[in-house]
Design a protein around this motif. Sequence first.
Motif, PDB file in Angstrom:
ATOM      1  N   SER A 263       0.821  -1.217   0.000  1.00  0.00           N
ATOM      2  CA  SER A 263       0.000   0.000   0.000  1.00  0.00           C
ATOM      3  C   SER A 263       0.855   1.267   0.000  1.00  0.00           C
ATOM      4  N   LYS A 264       2.153   1.132  -0.211  1.00  0.00           N
ATOM      5  CA  LYS A 264       3.023   2.301  -0.322  1.00  0.00           C
ATOM      6  C   LYS A 264       4.187   1.947  -1.239  1.00  0.00           C
ATOM      7  N   SER A 265       4.908   2.962  -1.671  1.00  0.00           N
ATOM      8  CA  SER A 265       6.002   2.749  -2.610  1.00  0.00           C
ATOM      9  C   SER A 265       7.102   1.895  -1.979  1.00  0.00           C
ATOM     10  N   VAL A 266       7.759   1.105  -2.842  1.00  0.00           N
ATOM     11  CA  VAL A 266       8.764   0.143  -2.382  1.00  0.00           C
ATOM     12  C   VAL A 266      10.094   0.437  -3.073  1.00  0.00           C
ATOM     13  N   SER A 267      11.171   0.452  -2.298  1.00  0.00           N
ATOM     14  CA  SER A 267      12.520   0.559  -2.861  1.00  0.00           C
ATOM     15  C   SER A 267      13.397  -0.505  -2.220  1.00  0.00           C
ATOM     16  N   ASP A 268      14.317  -1.063  -3.021  1.00  0.00           N
ATOM     17  CA  ASP A 268      15.177  -2.131  -2.517  1.00  0.00           C
ATOM     18  C   ASP A 268      16.374  -2.270  -3.458  1.00  0.00           C
ATOM     19  N   THR A 269      17.369  -3.016  -3.033  1.00  0.00           N
ATOM     20  CA  THR A 269      18.507  -3.382  -3.869  1.00  0.00           C
ATOM     21  C   THR A 269      18.508  -4.892  -4.004  1.00  0.00           C
ATOM     22  N   LEU A 270      18.379  -5.402  -5.242  1.00  0.00           N
ATOM     23  CA  LEU A 270      18.147  -6.821  -5.465  1.00  0.00           C
ATOM     24  C   LEU A 270      19.163  -7.403  -6.445  1.00  0.00           C
ATOM     25  N   SER A 271      19.427  -8.691  -6.291  1.00  0.00           N
ATOM     26  CA  SER A 271      20.279  -9.405  -7.227  1.00  0.00           C
ATOM     27  C   SER A 271      19.523  -9.645  -8.532  1.00  0.00           C
ATOM     28  N   PHE A 272      20.262  -9.747  -9.618  1.00  0.00           N
ATOM     29  CA  PHE A 272      19.656 -10.035 -10.915  1.00  0.00           C
ATOM     30  C   PHE A 272      20.206 -11.353 -11.430  1.00  0.00           C
ATOM     31  N   THR A 273      19.481 -11.943 -12.384  1.00  0.00           N
ATOM     32  CA  THR A 273      19.863 -13.218 -12.991  1.00  0.00           C
ATOM     33  C   THR A 273      19.952 -13.043 -14.493  1.00  0.00           C
ATOM     34  N   LEU A 274      21.050 -13.545 -15.094  1.00  0.00           N
ATOM     35  CA  LEU A 274      21.188 -13.506 -16.548  1.00  0.00           C
ATOM     36  C   LEU A 274      20.326 -14.613 -17.150  1.00  0.00           C
ATOM     37  N   MET A 275      19.583 -14.269 -18.221  1.00  0.00           N
ATOM     38  CA  MET A 275      18.620 -15.192 -18.812  1.00  0.00           C
ATOM     39  C   MET A 275      18.905 -15.366 -20.298  1.00  0.00           C
ATOM     40  N   ASP A 276      18.548 -16.573 -20.830  1.00  0.00           N
ATOM     41  CA  ASP A 276      18.663 -16.783 -22.265  1.00  0.00           C
ATOM     42  C   ASP A 276      17.368 -16.361 -22.943  1.00  0.00           C
ATOM     43  N   GLN A 277      17.292 -16.504 -24.263  1.00  0.00           N
ATOM     44  CA  GLN A 277      16.127 -16.025 -24.996  1.00  0.00           C
ATOM     45  C   GLN A 277      14.862 -16.815 -24.683  1.00  0.00           C
ATOM     46  N   ASP A 278      14.998 -18.002 -24.107  1.00  0.00           N
ATOM     47  CA  ASP A 278      13.834 -18.806 -23.726  1.00  0.00           C
ATOM     48  C   ASP A 278      13.398 -18.564 -22.287  1.00  0.00           C
ATOM     49  N   GLY A 279      14.051 -17.631 -21.616  1.00  0.00           N
ATOM     50  CA  GLY A 279      13.683 -17.329 -20.241  1.00  0.00           C
ATOM     51  C   GLY A 279      14.287 -18.265 -19.215  1.00  0.00           C
TER      52      GLY A 279
END
Length: 452
Positions: free
Chosen positions: A189-205
């Motif tokens: 119910s309010k704005s969200v901010s965070d620092t998150l890890s990302f994952t590298l993906m291929d074209q099929d997800g």
Amino acid sequence: MTRNKVFLILLSFVIALGLWLYVVSTVTPEGDQWIYRIPVEFVNEDGLFSDRNLVLASGRDTTVDLRLRGKRQDLLKLSSANITITADLSQVTGEGEWRLPYEVEFPDSVSANSISIDRRSIYSINVVVDRLATRDGVEIRAVFQGNVAEGYTPDAIELEFDSLTVSGPRDQVDMVSYAQVILERTNVSKSVSDTLSFTLMDQDGNPVDSEDLRCTVGGVTVEKVGVLMQVNMLKEVPLRVELIEGGGATESHTVVNIEPAGITLKGDPEILAGLNSVYLGTVDLAQIQTSVTEEFTIVIPDGLINMTGTTASVTVELRNLKTRTFRVTNIEYTNAPEGLQAKLGTISLSVQVRGPEETVNSLASGSIRAVADLSGINAIGQFSVPATIYVDGVSDVGAMGSYSVLVTISEPTEEATVELETDTAATVGDLSEAAAAREITEEDVPLEDEAA
């Protein structure tokens, strides 16, 4: 009897343990032991990237098995977790297959002189080194997994940076299609901010093995990205118009229809909480004969978003009123310019009045007068001046439409100067009572049932 048997068994176990400890520590203090799957650590790998533009393509997951000989009490302290095996990449000068020697280090709790390596599963570390491949502009896609609270809506997720540079072995770099970051929240119910890890993906997800890949932004290695998701309130707000009463019509005589009746607004909860309607504009009832339809542009407070539409159609119908038309000869002016002479050029006006039927039927033209205000004129000439219509003696009848009279402003004559010195009020000259009482054809608005 049973109790004695249990005692004898326990006594035998204690004696056997003591004999084993004696043999291990005194009779045979040394032994050997296999330690399996000790991982290999590579040192000076950064030099491959920065100095030689190379990258380790395979061999990173190599492990070594060792058979060690030494004092049993020292061997018991060793495991694959506290033995370190390192291979130095500084000797690698180009791409291809390389065989690297390695070093074995024991923990400080065990003296290296007390342990010897009896056998090894491998005697060198085989690695493959490729030319470093780089891809710029790898898109980062943000995904929201969860839900917001009822009456709220999320905006698209904003990212600290929206693309990466991916470097590493060419076959792995070629597999990368995009990077994905997932924001997980529920009942927001309010704005969200965070620092998150990302994952590298291929074209099929599917995730790409990124152990040998390096992600950078502006030359700086990154493993996480800052995210911001604005969460706004949604609120249904009705539209409204202001009715200006006039021409004998009041709000009680109107039927107002607004299409759409309301709009959906999105924005800051603090702004929306105090907003109960959106004002469109005014409708002057004096200018309406029986009904009118107008288009209004919907103007909303700053910081809000209209999720519905930009215009609204307003229809106003008048009911239970009657109109009559009178020829009015009772015309006056006020606030004549000082030191000048005013003369009306209009001797009669056709005036429509409206109000309840009984009141309108009882009116005479003599109770209706037109007054022109000359306060805005300060020059000589002929002017068309707006006139206000007054219906004396009644409060629920008014004139419809707009009216004006012709006025001539000139230098005063000698006769007029004498009159100005003795009397500051001026009216139109003699008009016969017959002319003042003359009225023209009536026009009626059909009455509707009061219950309608």
